[in-house]
Design a protein around this motif. Structure first.
Motif, mmCIF file in Angstrom:
data_model
loop_
_atom_site.group_PDB
_atom_site.id
_atom_site.type_symbol
_atom_site.label_atom_id
_atom_site.label_comp_id
_atom_site.label_asym_id
_atom_site.label_seq_id
_atom_site.Cartn_x
_atom_site.Cartn_y
_atom_site.Cartn_z
ATOM 1 N N ARG A 120 4.624 -1.044 -14.371
ATOM 2 C CA ARG A 120 5.171 -0.273 -13.257
ATOM 3 C C ARG A 120 4.937 -0.992 -11.929
ATOM 4 O O ARG A 120 5.821 -1.041 -11.065
ATOM 5 C CB ARG A 120 4.514 1.111 -13.249
ATOM 6 C CG ARG A 120 5.209 2.140 -12.360
ATOM 7 C CD ARG A 120 4.493 3.470 -12.485
ATOM 8 N NE ARG A 120 4.462 3.962 -13.857
ATOM 9 C CZ ARG A 120 3.604 4.854 -14.306
ATOM 10 N NH1 ARG A 120 2.667 5.340 -13.501
ATOM 11 N NH2 ARG A 120 3.652 5.258 -15.552
ATOM 12 N N ILE A 121 3.746 -1.578 -11.772
ATOM 13 C CA ILE A 121 3.414 -2.298 -10.537
ATOM 14 C C ILE A 121 4.327 -3.505 -10.363
ATOM 15 O O ILE A 121 4.878 -3.738 -9.274
ATOM 16 C CB ILE A 121 1.934 -2.746 -10.572
ATOM 17 C CG1 ILE A 121 1.017 -1.529 -10.441
ATOM 18 C CG2 ILE A 121 1.641 -3.753 -9.453
ATOM 19 C CD1 ILE A 121 -0.432 -1.821 -10.808
ATOM 20 N N LEU A 122 4.504 -4.282 -11.421
ATOM 21 C CA LEU A 122 5.361 -5.466 -11.335
ATOM 22 C C LEU A 122 6.790 -5.074 -10.981
ATOM 23 O O LEU A 122 7.443 -5.742 -10.164
ATOM 24 C CB LEU A 122 5.333 -6.225 -12.670
ATOM 25 C CG LEU A 122 3.986 -6.812 -13.102
ATOM 26 C CD1 LEU A 122 4.124 -7.558 -14.434
ATOM 27 C CD2 LEU A 122 3.421 -7.744 -12.044
ATOM 28 N N ALA B 106 0.820 -1.210 0.000
ATOM 29 C CA ALA B 106 0.000 0.000 0.000
ATOM 30 C C ALA B 106 0.855 1.261 0.000
ATOM 31 O O ALA B 106 0.488 2.280 -0.594
ATOM 32 C CB ALA B 106 -0.934 -0.006 1.206
ATOM 33 N N GLU B 107 2.002 1.190 0.659
ATOM 34 C CA GLU B 107 2.896 2.346 0.709
ATOM 35 C C GLU B 107 3.719 2.493 -0.564
ATOM 36 O O GLU B 107 4.116 3.606 -0.939
ATOM 37 C CB GLU B 107 3.832 2.216 1.910
ATOM 38 C CG GLU B 107 3.124 2.322 3.254
ATOM 39 C CD GLU B 107 4.038 1.995 4.417
ATOM 40 O OE1 GLU B 107 5.234 1.688 4.155
ATOM 41 O OE2 GLU B 107 3.581 2.034 5.570
ATOM 42 N N THR B 108 3.974 1.375 -1.233
ATOM 43 C CA THR B 108 4.824 1.382 -2.420
ATOM 44 C C THR B 108 4.094 1.894 -3.652
ATOM 45 O O THR B 108 4.668 2.605 -4.485
ATOM 46 C CB THR B 108 5.361 -0.035 -2.701
ATOM 47 O OG1 THR B 108 6.121 -0.479 -1.566
ATOM 48 C CG2 THR B 108 6.236 -0.068 -3.938
ATOM 49 N N LEU B 109 2.815 1.542 -3.771
ATOM 50 C CA LEU B 109 2.054 1.889 -4.963
ATOM 51 C C LEU B 109 1.259 3.179 -4.769
ATOM 52 O O LEU B 109 0.834 3.491 -3.664
ATOM 53 C CB LEU B 109 1.088 0.754 -5.320
ATOM 54 C CG LEU B 109 1.705 -0.625 -5.560
ATOM 55 C CD1 LEU B 109 0.620 -1.632 -5.918
ATOM 56 C CD2 LEU B 109 2.778 -0.578 -6.642
ATOM 57 N N GLU C 238 -2.272 3.061 -8.961
ATOM 58 C CA GLU C 238 -1.641 1.749 -9.135
ATOM 59 C C GLU C 238 -2.304 0.704 -8.245
ATOM 60 O O GLU C 238 -2.453 -0.457 -8.644
ATOM 61 C CB GLU C 238 -0.144 1.852 -8.820
ATOM 62 C CG GLU C 238 0.649 2.606 -9.876
ATOM 63 C CD GLU C 238 2.054 2.954 -9.431
ATOM 64 O OE1 GLU C 238 2.844 3.423 -10.266
ATOM 65 O OE2 GLU C 238 2.366 2.786 -8.224
ATOM 66 N N LEU C 239 -2.731 1.109 -7.059
ATOM 67 C CA LEU C 239 -3.442 0.190 -6.173
ATOM 68 C C LEU C 239 -4.758 -0.253 -6.794
ATOM 69 O O LEU C 239 -5.162 -1.417 -6.685
ATOM 70 C CB LEU C 239 -3.699 0.842 -4.817
ATOM 71 C CG LEU C 239 -2.479 1.011 -3.898
ATOM 72 C CD1 LEU C 239 -2.832 1.878 -2.697
ATOM 73 C CD2 LEU C 239 -1.973 -0.347 -3.429
ATOM 74 N N GLU C 240 -5.439 0.681 -7.465
ATOM 75 C CA GLU C 240 -6.687 0.329 -8.147
ATOM 76 C C GLU C 240 -6.434 -0.707 -9.242
ATOM 77 O O GLU C 240 -7.175 -1.695 -9.370
ATOM 78 C CB GLU C 240 -7.326 1.579 -8.757
ATOM 79 C CG GLU C 240 -7.923 2.543 -7.748
ATOM 80 C CD GLU C 240 -8.586 3.715 -8.428
ATOM 81 O OE1 GLU C 240 -9.699 4.084 -8.025
ATOM 82 O OE2 GLU C 240 -8.007 4.273 -9.384
ATOM 83 N N VAL C 241 -5.394 -0.472 -10.023
ATOM 84 C CA VAL C 241 -5.069 -1.402 -11.097
ATOM 85 C C VAL C 241 -4.637 -2.744 -10.517
ATOM 86 O O VAL C 241 -5.041 -3.809 -11.009
ATOM 87 C CB VAL C 241 -3.962 -0.820 -11.999
ATOM 88 C CG1 VAL C 241 -3.514 -1.851 -13.039
ATOM 89 C CG2 VAL C 241 -4.442 0.450 -12.696
#
Length: 226
Positions: free
Chosen positions: A200-202, A160-163, A167-170
């Protein structure tokens, strides 16, 4: 100068010669695929893959000497160097096999009774870095096993802190098994934008592909409320 894309190099691993021959016939007929080798057991699968460096390994689960799960772990597990994509194809539609295959590093899971077009499409899907679950292998399977794990709250907080919020939604949509096009429709953005977010998330979470993202999301209890 030839600018044609390189074919997807495929290694076929199955202990039944007739099944291997069928796969070779189907895959070799595709203009964008090249079957570079075959293996009849898990040990041979590992050795042949390390030697030939295929793009995609089509892996059976129940094989002698070394089963497909163990072979997948050797080739695509967390300590594997330059791992190929592994597409597990089996007659056994058993929850534990699906979960174990993905934990071992597989990028996709199909059943042997899948139509040839679906098998061919599966190779293309995992080759381009997307995850694949057979329609018959429903999306709740990984969640079924993850429900028995204690949620990793510290890891959840770290994600949660990283994204970023978007990005959290995706990430949450990816965890539900949605494709880029489906996520785009839900979030009212373009598929290209979704692809950028997923990449980006990966990268931020140190994940190899969408399968690992799904497993992580289930493990940290991120399926409904980020």
């Amino acid at each position: 100068m030839n600018d044609a894309p390189q074919p997807i190099r495929v290694l076929v691993c199955d202990d039944q010669a007739l099944v291997r021959a069928g796969y070779v016939t189907i895959f070799s007929a595709q203009p964008d695929m090249e079957v570079v080798g075959e293996a009849e057991n898990g040990h041979e699968a590992v050795q042949t893959a390390l030697r030939l460096r295929p793009d995609v390994v089509v892996m059976d689960i129940r094989m002698p000497l070394l089963d497909g799960i163990q072979a997948t772990r050797h080739l695509a597990g967390p300590h594997a160097q330059d791992p190929p994509k592994v597409l597990v194809v089996t007659t056994f539609n058993v929850d534990a096999y699906v979960y174990d295959a993905f934990k071992a590093g597989a990028s996709g899971f199909l059943l042997k009774d899948s139509p040839p077009a679906e098998l061919v499409g599966g190779i293309r899907t995992v080759a381009r870095g997307d995850a694949l679950l057979a329609p018959a292998v429903t999306r709740h399977l990984i969640g079924h096993f993850a429900e028995h794990l204690r949620p990793a709250h510290a890891e959840r907080d770290s994600v949660a802190e990283t994204l970023t919020p978007r990005e959290l939604e995706v990430f949450q949509q990816v965890a539900q098994g949605l494709s880029n096009a489906e996520i785009a429709a839900v979030l009212f953005i373009t598929p290209e934008t979704v692809k950028t977010y997923v990449s980006r998330i990966l990268a931020k979470l140190g994940l190899r592909d969408r399968v690992q993202a799904v497993v992580l999301a289930h493990r940290i209890g991120f399926m409904t409320h980020p």
